[in-house]
Design a protein around this motif. Sequence first.
Motif, PDB file in Angstrom:
ATOM      1  N   TRP A 172       0.828  -1.205   0.000  1.00 27.86           N
ATOM      2  CA  TRP A 172       0.000   0.000   0.000  1.00 27.86           C
ATOM      3  C   TRP A 172       0.862   1.254   0.000  1.00 27.86           C
ATOM      4  N   ARG A 225      -3.033   7.629  -1.809  1.00 26.62           N
ATOM      5  CA  ARG A 225      -1.646   7.714  -2.253  1.00 26.62           C
ATOM      6  C   ARG A 225      -1.151   9.150  -2.348  1.00 26.62           C
ATOM      7  N   ASN A 260       2.663  -0.680  -6.349  1.00 26.82           N
ATOM      8  CA  ASN A 260       2.700   0.416  -5.382  1.00 26.82           C
ATOM      9  C   ASN A 260       3.391   1.624  -6.006  1.00 26.82           C
TER      10      ASN A 260
END
Length: 356
Positions: A232, A319, A339
């Motif tokens: 993540w 993000r 990612n």
Amino acid sequence: MKKTTTRLSDGRQLIYYDSRDDADRTAPDRRPLPPVATSSEIRRDPLLGDHVAIASHRQDRTYLPPADACPLCPTREGRPSEIPADGYDVAVFENRFPSLAGDSGRCEVVCFTSDHDASFADLTEDQAALVLAAWTDRTAALQQLPEVAQVFCFENRGAEIGVTLGHPHGQIYAYPFTTPRTARMLASLAAHREATGANLFDETVARERADGVRIVLDTDHWTAFVPYAAHWPYEVHLYPRRRVPDLTALDDAARAEFPRVYLELLRRFDRIFGAGDGQGPDADTAARTPYIAAWHQAPVGIPDRDAFALHLELFTIRRTAGKLKFLAGSESGMNVFINDVPPEAAAQRLREVATK
């Protein structure tokens, strides 16, 4: 800590955890609730070996109610809720719309505070310690149930995660099987021990501490780092320095230090996108970082259970300030994560936003 166990009007268990010994939690649930009816069924995917819970009754669960109709707030005159008392510190009760029920396991709701507008990051260290005590107590109790194979304490925060109740709360799932993610960890653990004779969890933490570039916090009793292969955008793994299989095995020193460490991590998560301190009733809740916090505990009754390492994984699907990480074709179709944020950059950012 004072623990008071009672029943809601439909027979579900409710447990209060209070810091004061004189807390009165005798108020009865006066709602005329029908008995809980569930249709939970566990099915196994023959190709993947995964288990899937089929729970059609959850279509009727409460969805984004207004604050004055929140079922997790204390009961007020003319406004009954799942919590009959007019106030509480921490409350745990059986979910009215469980994903798992009966022989298929159990689901519980953990209310961190009676303050509807707060977040876990707003709690005091004493309040966070009480939540830890509740998680530990419920882990011990649920692990004794014959149908339970693994206990999972977690929190979802934020509408982006899919949270349907805004009140600060988490859940506990007691699965009747070992979850796929844990099974993969156990397989890697066994293979590494067979090949090297060493414990893979211990070596992973030691490697991160020796490298240092992805360390976020390193205290007397806890180590927090962004993993080398983080899935993540911002993901932190928190381990006690002494390896234990579950929450019940934490020693007093680690238990005492946990609230300070965990609250610091949560407050840093609320700062990484420039949202200020993210604390207090006047905080911009829309700016708070959405996250999932997940405790990984050893399944019940497995061989060499003490080789498993209790740890907490904290991650966000955000993000950048205005962009989310979606699980699209590669992630959802093939379980191969991509990612966009290098783990070293994420760790650096999480160090930069330390509480002053």
